[in-house]
Write an enzyme that holds these catalytic residues in place. Structure first.
Site, mmCIF file in Angstrom:
data_model
loop_
_atom_site.group_PDB
_atom_site.id
_atom_site.type_symbol
_atom_site.label_atom_id
_atom_site.label_comp_id
_atom_site.label_asym_id
_atom_site.label_seq_id
_atom_site.Cartn_x
_atom_site.Cartn_y
_atom_site.Cartn_z
ATOM 1 N N ARG A 122 0.815 -1.228 0.000
ATOM 2 C CA ARG A 122 0.000 0.000 0.000
ATOM 3 C C ARG A 122 0.844 1.272 0.000
ATOM 4 O O ARG A 122 0.430 2.310 0.520
ATOM 5 C CB ARG A 122 -0.970 0.021 1.178
ATOM 6 C CG ARG A 122 -1.989 -1.094 1.124
ATOM 7 C CD ARG A 122 -3.177 -0.855 2.013
ATOM 8 N NE ARG A 122 -3.967 -2.072 2.105
ATOM 9 C CZ ARG A 122 -3.777 -3.004 3.033
ATOM 10 N NH1 ARG A 122 -2.861 -2.841 3.958
ATOM 11 N NH2 ARG A 122 -4.520 -4.091 3.031
ATOM 12 N N LYS A 144 2.575 11.406 -10.900
ATOM 13 C CA LYS A 144 1.678 10.624 -11.756
ATOM 14 C C LYS A 144 2.393 9.336 -12.132
ATOM 15 O O LYS A 144 3.467 9.362 -12.720
ATOM 16 C CB LYS A 144 1.306 11.393 -13.018
ATOM 17 C CG LYS A 144 0.250 12.449 -12.795
ATOM 18 C CD LYS A 144 -0.342 12.891 -14.127
ATOM 19 C CE LYS A 144 -1.445 13.912 -13.914
ATOM 20 N NZ LYS A 144 -2.010 14.357 -15.217
ATOM 21 N N GLU A 186 8.332 18.596 -24.601
ATOM 22 C CA GLU A 186 7.794 19.003 -23.295
ATOM 23 C C GLU A 186 8.413 20.324 -22.844
ATOM 24 O O GLU A 186 7.760 21.146 -22.204
ATOM 25 C CB GLU A 186 8.032 17.912 -22.239
ATOM 26 C CG GLU A 186 7.362 16.569 -22.535
ATOM 27 C CD GLU A 186 5.864 16.507 -22.212
ATOM 28 O OE1 GLU A 186 5.327 17.472 -21.640
ATOM 29 O OE2 GLU A 186 5.239 15.490 -22.547
ATOM 30 N N LYS A 230 7.093 22.819 -13.831
ATOM 31 C CA LYS A 230 6.325 21.651 -13.394
ATOM 32 C C LYS A 230 6.106 21.681 -11.874
ATOM 33 O O LYS A 230 5.006 21.418 -11.388
ATOM 34 C CB LYS A 230 7.049 20.360 -13.796
ATOM 35 C CG LYS A 230 6.364 19.105 -13.333
ATOM 36 C CD LYS A 230 5.696 18.319 -14.434
ATOM 37 C CE LYS A 230 4.845 17.196 -13.916
ATOM 38 N NZ LYS A 230 4.765 16.049 -14.806
ATOM 39 N N GLU A 240 -4.576 17.459 -9.673
ATOM 40 C CA GLU A 240 -5.245 17.881 -10.898
ATOM 41 C C GLU A 240 -6.718 18.194 -10.701
ATOM 42 O O GLU A 240 -7.586 17.703 -11.429
ATOM 43 C CB GLU A 240 -5.047 16.821 -12.005
ATOM 44 C CG GLU A 240 -5.301 17.394 -13.388
ATOM 45 C CD GLU A 240 -4.737 16.531 -14.510
ATOM 46 O OE1 GLU A 240 -3.647 15.951 -14.323
ATOM 47 O OE2 GLU A 240 -5.373 16.451 -15.554
ATOM 48 N N ARG A 244 -3.512 22.042 -12.725
ATOM 49 C CA ARG A 244 -2.554 21.058 -13.228
ATOM 50 C C ARG A 244 -2.890 20.547 -14.623
ATOM 51 O O ARG A 244 -1.998 20.107 -15.364
ATOM 52 C CB ARG A 244 -2.434 19.872 -12.244
ATOM 53 C CG ARG A 244 -1.356 18.904 -12.672
ATOM 54 C CD ARG A 244 -0.996 17.882 -11.606
ATOM 55 N NE ARG A 244 -0.052 16.921 -12.164
ATOM 56 C CZ ARG A 244 0.694 16.098 -11.468
ATOM 57 N NH1 ARG A 244 0.622 16.098 -10.154
ATOM 58 N NH2 ARG A 244 1.518 15.268 -12.065
ATOM 59 N N ASN A 248 -1.331 19.139 -19.514
ATOM 60 C CA ASN A 248 -1.764 18.234 -20.575
ATOM 61 C C ASN A 248 -1.854 18.937 -21.924
ATOM 62 O O ASN A 248 -2.359 18.363 -22.888
ATOM 63 C CB ASN A 248 -3.126 17.633 -20.222
ATOM 64 C CG ASN A 248 -3.029 16.716 -19.024
ATOM 65 O OD1 ASN A 248 -2.112 15.920 -18.921
ATOM 66 N ND2 ASN A 248 -3.966 16.848 -18.097
ATOM 67 N N HIS A 251 -1.534 17.138 -25.127
ATOM 68 C CA HIS A 251 -1.649 15.711 -24.827
ATOM 69 C C HIS A 251 -3.000 15.113 -25.223
ATOM 70 O O HIS A 251 -3.119 13.910 -25.373
ATOM 71 C CB HIS A 251 -1.416 15.453 -23.335
ATOM 72 C CG HIS A 251 0.023 15.588 -22.929
ATOM 73 N ND1 HIS A 251 0.741 16.750 -23.116
ATOM 74 C CD2 HIS A 251 0.890 14.705 -22.370
ATOM 75 C CE1 HIS A 251 1.977 16.575 -22.663
ATOM 76 N NE2 HIS A 251 2.097 15.351 -22.207
ATOM 77 N N HIS A 255 -2.266 11.971 -27.116
ATOM 78 C CA HIS A 255 -2.536 10.615 -26.616
ATOM 79 C C HIS A 255 -3.312 9.787 -27.631
ATOM 80 O O HIS A 255 -3.035 8.604 -27.823
ATOM 81 C CB HIS A 255 -3.329 10.664 -25.308
ATOM 82 C CG HIS A 255 -2.467 10.879 -24.099
ATOM 83 N ND1 HIS A 255 -2.980 11.211 -22.876
ATOM 84 C CD2 HIS A 255 -1.130 10.808 -23.937
ATOM 85 C CE1 HIS A 255 -1.995 11.339 -22.001
ATOM 86 N NE2 HIS A 255 -0.865 11.104 -22.626
ATOM 87 N N HIS A 268 6.144 9.560 -27.528
ATOM 88 C CA HIS A 268 5.283 10.459 -26.750
ATOM 89 C C HIS A 268 5.549 11.937 -27.081
ATOM 90 O O HIS A 268 4.614 12.708 -27.325
ATOM 91 C CB HIS A 268 5.487 10.208 -25.254
ATOM 92 C CG HIS A 268 4.655 11.094 -24.380
ATOM 93 N ND1 HIS A 268 3.277 11.038 -24.361
ATOM 94 C CD2 HIS A 268 5.000 12.084 -23.516
ATOM 95 C CE1 HIS A 268 2.818 11.949 -23.521
ATOM 96 N NE2 HIS A 268 3.838 12.597 -22.990
#
Lengths: 364, 364
Positions: A122, A144, A186, A230, A240, A244, A248, A251, A255, A268
């Protein structure tokens, strides 16, 4: 030149250290954190061959008990199956709650190691040691973590902040040029969404497409500005809830392009580059951004040796359909990040499907 | 009699509602939370046949779009593979970040649904609707979610708090007696570790081994005291930095017994019962607890129709070896929760292996 950037995510904030040659000091950097004795280093075979022993040596030097496991490189191995392999190594080496996984590699290794750490007992510690530009400025920071679902990228995952991020710019010397360019996508993103000064600096640089054109000072500047951008955003909105989402930028369509080409045709960063050009064009169509600034963005992306057009043969209806499965969808509406001026973006779910279709058909 | 207990885990605290007949009002209870429209109900086939349509009807009544998936019942299906099935259903029904998974079932369904929610889109809402006594008083509360690793129970998981827990005691009428007794083990646990009044109440009850011996009022008392104990502990220590470990009373040896018998011979509650007797005996050997109180605990466990001895044929060395893979191990030392008096326990990693061995060999 050494710089340390703080990511403020209570109750456990952490540092990003950018320091040339620091791979050999990783043990010293980590020992300040008072973590448990056991470390599992996770890497891919190529990176491990190049840097594994140095990292392990530096960790052992300060008393860590180090084991390691390697996973095949590439986005297509970013699956729950790979996570199980990391878990098996964790079990075999009897990692405890106070133990640490160290991710030595690019974004794929970082995402997977982070997720394996998030879900073992956990949640155990993870330290990110990114070796690609993309991972340094993006994936390694912000917590993330995750893997791909057969039908969509990063659909399975968790927020799990690292305890520390160590960036040694020297390792970029061995990064393949295409990977460097992917990271540059990026970097350009931070220029567009957050840091006009960074954007201007990139514009004033003659070439951005290979490591040898970037001098030590420029590289440090790029890394610091990008990590700071960042860190600023993540510190203001860790999970997010709002702000935040601007990370993206590029993206949403990016994506979909990656997913529809099976993560094989474009990487990417290239997908994000295409996505930024598309988002920029959508913003122009919606009269939210000026055409000259969109052109400046496109020119910068081209200078970095990145694509600005869709890969041939991609079905536009399929792209639009894939957008619906994006994590960013809310009440069935696709969320776009659109520039309003260099250094500033806005978030909207009010982009008509026909505008998306038109931009993808005619303008890209 | 209706009671609402608050679990204080900022930034997102939540309520446990204990209300007879409340399954038919689940939509109304949930609508206060202002969650997204989409709900994925997760259950097992038997529970779904019995209660699924009622729950779905109650959810649709207030406007939710409800889909469902069922997973086979039993601890041996608590695997990553089952999580993938829930994820597939989430994808198919296009769940979004604001969507909710509702776990309708026992501890296995609750743990898996919680973990699937924790790891879908990096965390979506989960509401727990426990249908077994065990899940009501333990698994559904506190945010521990996860699945088993082939070599150990609950090694893979995450902390992910539910947004709400709805307990309808009426559903216990159809719970098989062995399942009821399993839950009673956790109820007795709360008596020993936290609530001497609950312990005394259980002692003064003639029979505890079947639902029909528990009147409505006693059942409400048992549920309220148990949920309150769990809520108190979790509110003070959400991530198990310290105090929360006391909830593992009886679980250290219990988990090893479950694991070594392949989750087939004893169920979780029975394993905990055996573990509590063992821990009690260890405490007596170490002169931390009185023999008469240990006997009172054992008598209560027996009255609840629960085992107090190891299953035949279990290898004691194998148990001791398995303890080393427990999540509670720190620096190679096994952590035990030991009673000091009824209603109070202490945490220690100073139990000599030979004491464990002796208790398991001679006293159990």
């Amino acid at each position: 030149m050494k710089s340390v950037i703080r990511v403020e995510v209570p109750p456990q904030s952490y540092d990003i250290a950018i320091a040339p040659g620091s791979l050999d000091d990783i043990g010293v950097w980590m020992s300040r954190l008072k973590l448990g004795k056991k470390v599992l280093l996770v890497s891919n075979p190529a990176i491990f061959r190049r840097y594994g022993e140095r990292a392990i040596g530096a960790l052992k030097l300060v008393g860590y008990q180090v084991s390691h496991c390697t996973l095949p490189a590439g986005e297509r191995y970013k699956t729950l199956k790979s996570i199980q392999k990391i878990h098996d190594a964790a079990l075999q080496n009897r990692l405890e709650r106070s133990s640490t996984m160290v991710a030595l590699g690019g974004g794929v290794i970082g995402d997977m190691t982070g997720f394996a750490a998030a879900t073992w007992l956990r949640g155990i510690n993870v330290v990110q040691v990114p070796t690609s530009l993309l991972a340094m400025v993006d994936a390694a920071i912000g917590g993330k973590t995750g893997v791909n679902h057969p039908q969509g990228k990063n659909l399975i995952g968790a927020f799990h902040q690292p305890r520390f991020v160590l960036i040694d710019p020297h390792v970029l010397q061995t990064l393949p040029p295409r990977e460097l360019r992917a990271g540059m996508a990026e970097v350009i993103k931070y220029g567009v969404i957050w840091d006009a000064e960074l954007f201007a600096k990139l514009e004033s640089t003659k070439r951005l497409d290979q490591r040898r054109y970037l001098d030590e000072e420029l590289l440090s500047f790029i890394l610091s500005c990008s990590c700071q951008a960042k860190a600023d955003v993540v510190s203001q909105d860790e999970k997010e809830a709002g702000l935040r989402a601007i990370l993206n930028y590029g993206h949403t369509i990016g994506h979909a392009v990656e997913s529809l080409t099976g993560y094989k045709v474009v990487n990417h960063g290239e997908a994000v580059a295409i996505g930024m050009v598309a988002a920029g064009q959508i913003a122009v169509e919606l009269q939210m951004w000026t055409s000259p600034e969109a052109e400046r963005q496109k020119a910068l992306i081209e200078k970095a040796g990145l694509p600005t057009q869709l890969p041939p043969g991609l079905d536009i209806d399929a792209i639009i359909d894939t957008l619906q499965t994006d994590k960013k969808v809310k009440d069935g509406k696709v969320r776009f990040i659109l520039p309003t001026q260099i250094g500033e973006v806005t978030i909207t779910d009010q982009v008509p499907a026909d505008v998306i279709r038109q931009v993808l058909s005619d303008k890209l």
